[in-house]
Every structure is written in C-alpha cells, then in structure tokens.
Design an enzyme around this catalytic site. Structure first.
Site, mmCIF file in Angstrom:
data_model
loop_
_atom_site.group_PDB
_atom_site.id
_atom_site.type_symbol
_atom_site.label_atom_id
_atom_site.label_comp_id
_atom_site.label_asym_id
_atom_site.label_seq_id
_atom_site.Cartn_x
_atom_site.Cartn_y
_atom_site.Cartn_z
ATOM 1 C CE1 TYR A 255 -38.313 -25.165 2.401
ATOM 2 C CE2 TYR A 255 -38.374 -23.731 4.088
ATOM 3 C CZ TYR A 255 -38.839 -24.137 3.068
ATOM 4 O OH TYR A 255 -39.635 -23.296 2.252
ATOM 5 C CB SER B 240 -38.343 -19.469 3.133
ATOM 6 O OG SER B 240 -39.066 -19.601 4.257
#
Length: 258
Positions: free
Chosen positions: A149, A137
């Site tokens: 995350y 990401s």
C-alpha cells in the site's frame, strides 16, 4: 455555455463523496465511477436534486482491465477535472495475503491512476485547462507503515510530481493529495483495526476537501492537509529514514498491513 465536467472515482463514501459534493456545489457536471451501483444512483439523485447539475453514473471495477478501459474511453471524450480517488488497502502480512488481492490493490492504486490520467490529458491539453487530482497518502511519504500500500502511494506521489513538471505552462495541473487518517469507511473496509489511534491524528472529510482545493488553486503539487501531518512529514525529511521507520511502526502499527 456547457458546464465543466469532473470525473471522480470512488465517490460513494469518504473523500470521493466529499469531492463529488464540492464540485457539484461549484457548478460542475459529474461522472461518478464505482462498483456499487445502488450507492452511485442514490448519490447521483441527491446531487441532481440538490445542486441542479447533470450526473452520469458509470459503474466500473477498476481492478478489471475492461472496466478501466470503459472509464478511459469516457475520459477521452473530455473532462475538466479528474479525481483519481479510488484506492484500497489490505490487512494482514504481505506473505500471508492472497496474491490476487495484492494484484487488485496494485491495479486500482497504480494502474488505474496511470491509465485514466493518460486518457484524460489529451483533451485537457487541447483546451489549455484541466486538473488531475491523484489521491495518494502520507503513507507514501513516510516509510514503515506497510509494504505494498505504501509503495503504491509513493508511486502516485512520484508520478504526479514528474508529470506536473512535464505539464508546466500548459494550463493543466497535476496534484498528489497526501492525507493522513480521515474519518471514512476506508480502514473498516480494509479490515484494519484503528482502535487506540490518537484523536489528534484524525481529519474530517470536509476539512480535507476544502484545504485540498485551496491548495490546488494555489498550484501546490504535493498537498498535505492538516498541521499535524505537515509537521510529521517535514520532520520525516529531517531525520534518518531508519528512525522514521521505527517511530512509524509504533505510531501507525506497521505490522499486520500488506
């Protein structure tokens, strides 16, 4: 001649489904891995009918060690492509989030990527050909959007880059895909409110898949789809991280994400 096989985790929606459809269209047999058996079977039936390929359904929860082992066993039998797409995010502050949920996030985003890649590589190396595509990401490249995350995706990027160096000249490629916001179910499932996010920041699944596989063919290791995200990540490398954190906290709502 047998068709090449692509194993894809998390293919029941979003980018995973996009990659499954693309590889089926390109003539790959598929192994589809996810928890939702009903959606897996529905997609498998559609791809068999539409593309004439073989599709194996492998139900598994990658947060569970036994299920990761089951998928690893299938990979050791040999595939040409592994797409480590499955991943989760969590809403809420880190210190308020249930620890088991955080551990599951780490197991899916990091442990599964490492274990499945480890299982896939020996047969790829023996064949002198193969591709591992790890979905990371932009959050793994830019600080300030969240803690666990972002950290898990930064691990995926670093892991992929280091492994790519080690595999140079073997015919096996490892790539880290770093998308920004993509129109999928991802944020809704995580309980993250994306209202107010600029339309300029959103990408479409088909565009990401097309650009990604073009960059894989070119041998790019870190793949960042979308001109807007190429510009953001390039700019992020040129200014102090403290400035990037401050800007990212405003633009991407850094609080409320664990």
């Amino acid at each position: 001649m047998p068709r090449p096989v692509a194993l894809i985790t998390g293919p029941t929606s979003g980018l995973g489904e996009g990659f499954a459809r693309r590889y089926a269209a390109d003539g790959y047999d598929l192994v589809l891995v996810a928890r939702d058996v009903e959606r897996l079977e529905r997609l498998a039936a559609e791809l068999r009918a539409g593309s004439g390929v073989e599709v194996e359904v492998l139900p598994a929860d990658l947060a569970e060690a036994a299920d990761r082992g089951k998928v690893a066993g299938r990979l050791r039998a040999g595939v040409r492509v592994l797409v480590n797409n499955a991943g989760i995010a969590t809403a809420g502050e880190f210190w308020e989030t249930d620890f088991d949920r955080l551990q599951a996030q780490l197991d899916i985003n990091v442990t599964a990527v490492m274990q499945l890649t480890h299982a896939a590589l020996p047969s790829m190396l023996a064949a002198g050909a193969g591709t591992v595509l790890n979905v990371a990401s932009v959050a793994g490249l830019l600080p300030g959007r969240g803690s666990t995350y972002s950290a898990s995706k930064a691990w995926v990027v670093s892991f992929s880059e280091g492994l790519s160096n080690g595999l140079d000249g073997t015919g096996v490629g490892v790539h880290a895909l770093c998308p920004g916001f993509v129109h999928t179910e991802f944020h809704q499932r995580a309980g993250i409110d994306m209202a107010g996010t600029s339309s300029l920041l959103w990408l479409e699944v088909d565009d990401v898949v097309r650009e990604t596989l073009a960059d894989v063919a070119k041998g790019k290791v870190v793949i960042i789809p979308g001109l807007q995200y190429k510009a953001l990540t390039t700019g992020g490398r040129l200014v102090p991280r403290s400035v990037v954190r401050a800007l990212n906290k405003v633009a991407a709502k850094g609080r409320g994400r664990s």
